[in-house]
Design an enzyme around this catalytic site. Sequence first.
Site, PDB file in Angstrom:
ATOM      1  N   SER A 106      -4.914  38.921 -25.062  1.00 23.87           N
ATOM      2  CA  SER A 106      -5.262  39.960 -24.078  1.00 23.87           C
ATOM      3  C   SER A 106      -4.016  40.671 -23.552  1.00 23.87           C
ATOM      4  CB  SER A 106      -5.994  39.294 -22.905  1.00 23.87           C
ATOM      5  OG  SER A 106      -6.045  40.169 -21.792  1.00 23.87           O
ATOM      6  N   TYR A 129      -5.706  47.282 -23.189  1.00 19.30           N
ATOM      7  CA  TYR A 129      -6.344  48.006 -22.091  1.00 19.30           C
ATOM      8  C   TYR A 129      -5.558  49.296 -21.902  1.00 19.30           C
ATOM      9  CZ  TYR A 129      -9.375  44.265 -20.239  1.00 19.30           C
ATOM     10  OH  TYR A 129     -10.359  43.335 -20.044  1.00 19.30           O
ATOM     11  N   THR A 155     -10.222  47.793 -25.963  1.00 20.10           N
ATOM     12  CA  THR A 155     -11.367  47.527 -25.085  1.00 20.10           C
ATOM     13  C   THR A 155     -11.761  48.793 -24.344  1.00 20.10           C
ATOM     14  OG1 THR A 155     -10.731  45.224 -24.861  1.00 20.10           O
ATOM     15  CG2 THR A 155     -12.168  46.100 -23.152  1.00 20.10           C
ATOM     16  N   LYS A 251     -13.914  47.595 -28.875  1.00 22.75           N
ATOM     17  CA  LYS A 251     -14.642  46.517 -28.190  1.00 22.75           C
ATOM     18  C   LYS A 251     -15.435  47.059 -27.003  1.00 22.75           C
ATOM     19  CE  LYS A 251     -13.730  41.931 -26.174  1.00 22.75           C
ATOM     20  NZ  LYS A 251     -13.903  41.995 -24.736  1.00 22.75           N
ATOM     21  N   HIS A 275     -18.637  42.500 -22.447  1.00 27.75           N
ATOM     22  CA  HIS A 275     -17.522  41.852 -21.753  1.00 27.75           C
ATOM     23  C   HIS A 275     -17.947  40.488 -21.191  1.00 27.75           C
ATOM     24  CE1 HIS A 275     -13.396  43.372 -20.619  1.00 27.75           C
ATOM     25  NE2 HIS A 275     -13.399  42.235 -19.964  1.00 27.75           N
TER      26      HIS A 275
HETATM   27  C1  FNR Z   1     -12.736  38.085 -20.723  1.00 26.54           C
HETATM   28  N1  FNR Z   1     -12.929  39.180 -21.569  1.00 26.54           N
HETATM   29  C2  FNR Z   1     -11.872  40.054 -21.782  1.00 26.54           C
HETATM   30  N2  FNR Z   1     -11.990  41.062 -22.689  1.00 26.54           N
HETATM   31  C3  FNR Z   1     -10.953  41.887 -22.949  1.00 26.54           C
HETATM   32  O1  FNR Z   1     -11.088  42.782 -23.770  1.00 26.54           O
HETATM   33  N3  FNR Z   1      -9.763  41.703 -22.297  1.00 26.54           N
HETATM   34  C4  FNR Z   1      -9.570  40.738 -21.362  1.00 26.54           C
HETATM   35  O2  FNR Z   1      -8.492  40.590 -20.814  1.00 26.54           O
HETATM   36  C5  FNR Z   1     -10.663  39.889 -21.067  1.00 26.54           C
HETATM   37  N4  FNR Z   1     -10.552  38.912 -20.128  1.00 26.54           N
HETATM   38  C6  FNR Z   1     -11.552  37.970 -19.984  1.00 26.54           C
HETATM   39  C7  FNR Z   1     -11.343  36.879 -19.154  1.00 26.54           C
HETATM   40  C8  FNR Z   1     -12.311  35.885 -19.059  1.00 26.54           C
HETATM   41  C9  FNR Z   1     -12.087  34.716 -18.170  1.00 26.54           C
HETATM   42  C10 FNR Z   1     -13.507  35.993 -19.813  1.00 26.54           C
HETATM   43  C11 FNR Z   1     -14.560  34.918 -19.762  1.00 26.54           C
HETATM   44  C12 FNR Z   1     -13.709  37.076 -20.630  1.00 26.54           C
HETATM   45  C13 FNR Z   1     -14.154  39.303 -22.373  1.00 26.54           C
HETATM   46  C14 FNR Z   1     -14.048  38.524 -23.660  1.00 26.54           C
HETATM   47  O3  FNR Z   1     -13.125  39.103 -24.534  1.00 26.54           O
HETATM   48  C15 FNR Z   1     -15.395  38.435 -24.407  1.00 26.54           C
HETATM   49  O4  FNR Z   1     -15.936  39.720 -24.525  1.00 26.54           O
HETATM   50  C16 FNR Z   1     -16.399  37.519 -23.698  1.00 26.54           C
HETATM   51  O5  FNR Z   1     -15.753  36.413 -23.132  1.00 26.54           O
HETATM   52  C17 FNR Z   1     -17.435  37.043 -24.697  1.00 26.54           C
HETATM   53  O6  FNR Z   1     -18.393  36.266 -24.077  1.00 26.54           O
HETATM   54  P1  FNR Z   1     -18.377  34.650 -24.049  1.00 26.54           P
HETATM   55  O7  FNR Z   1     -18.024  34.163 -25.444  1.00 26.54           O
HETATM   56  O8  FNR Z   1     -17.368  34.250 -23.046  1.00 26.54           O
HETATM   57  O9  FNR Z   1     -19.776  34.323 -23.644  1.00 26.54           O
END
Ligand code: FNR
Length: 376
Positions: A106, A129, A155, A251, A275
């Site tokens: 990330s 981002y 994203t 994404k 997300h």
């Molecule tokens: C995320 N997600 C996320 N996505 C992204 O593009 N950049 C990011 O920095 C983050 N940060 C983030 C932190 C935390 C704690 C979570 C749980 C999720 C979203 C992530 O990439 C993904 O889309 C989801 O987590 C998918 O769902 P599940 O597998 O957690 O159910």
Amino acid sequence: MIITNIEDLRILAKQRVPRMFYDYADSGSWSESTYRANVSDFEGIKFRQRVAINMENRSLMTTMIGQNVAMPVAIAPCGMTGMQHADGEILAARAAEAFGVPFTLSTMSIASIEDVAANVSKPFWFQLYVMKDRAFVNDLIDRAKAAGCSALVLTLDLQILGQRHKDLKNGLSAPPKLTLPNILNMMTKPRWCTGMLGTKRRIFGNIVGHVKGVENMSSLSAWTAQQFDPALCWDDVQWIKERWGGKLILKGIMDPEDAQLAVKSGADALIVSNHGGRQLDGAASSIAALPEVIAAVGDSIEVHMDGGIRSGQDVLKALALGARGVYIGRPVLYGLGAMGEAGVAKCLELIQRELDITMALCGQTDVQKIGRHILR
Ligand code: FNR
């Protein structure tokens, strides 16, 4: 505790990770209805049980954006992974590399791009981002290129931050503020504290020291609100694509119209994702949105998905509905919080085994031949 499924890792992580960071992972926006639906909508999808079909010589190997994967499961980008466990990004990247699946770092990681690259031997993917400060975005793209990242995951669903009640109530920050409640809570997490005392990685490594005027940035929500670009649009996707020049994955696509625009942009893949239920509460679950997106784009772009995958069975269901591959977020964070690198390895092993056995019981031997025909 004998770990037999992802839920065991979650329970262990809850015991071992300070509340602020456990809650950060295990939460969705507002009422969390989309967060819950991401998981529960998988339950309604049923397999066809087939028998007396030779199940020997099964294979889970395939490709995602042309790269070989041991199974079609990548690690999703998650901010502050290095707060679930000391050096979390590096440990997860190493576990993914050993397993043969992609790791996505990330933008909001604790370990920086360069730091992760120095600690793994194969290319990983970088999630971008888009900030208002375009010089910084350009710099991030160039840094990911210089570090040899083999895909850029852009994203698109976080121009504005969704609200998660628990993060506000807990005063989420990296590193945690040394308030009395935080100190008392951390005292009950000795493993976590020992790890954190033994690492230098405790701030947002990609940001601090790289953005002018940001020397001490700890609050994710405050920084996001100020810096993320609410004006992000499809024209931006074009210049980012050109500057990056490599494999590009978009994404956060949930709608057929956006999926068609993603195809037009010339990206290599899109991820059907809300997300993890952290942005638009009330959006459909990812698995419910997947068939509509597939119907809209056909074979014109590779379609991936994430959200709610908690087992290899869920992976198989997503593949059956047309996904080329999936990503897992929280299962990896739970693995890390529970047992560090070994926990991420365990998470991947559990999912692989469930995927393999379920595929066999559906009478299938090749993950590349999975389709709707395996569902009732
Ligand atoms: C995320 N997600 C996320 N996505 C992204 O593009 N950049 C990011 O920095 C983050 N940060 C983030 C932190 C935390 C704690 C979570 C749980 C999720 C979203 C992530 O990439 C993904 O889309 C989801 O987590 C998918 O769902 P599940 O597998 O957690 O159910």
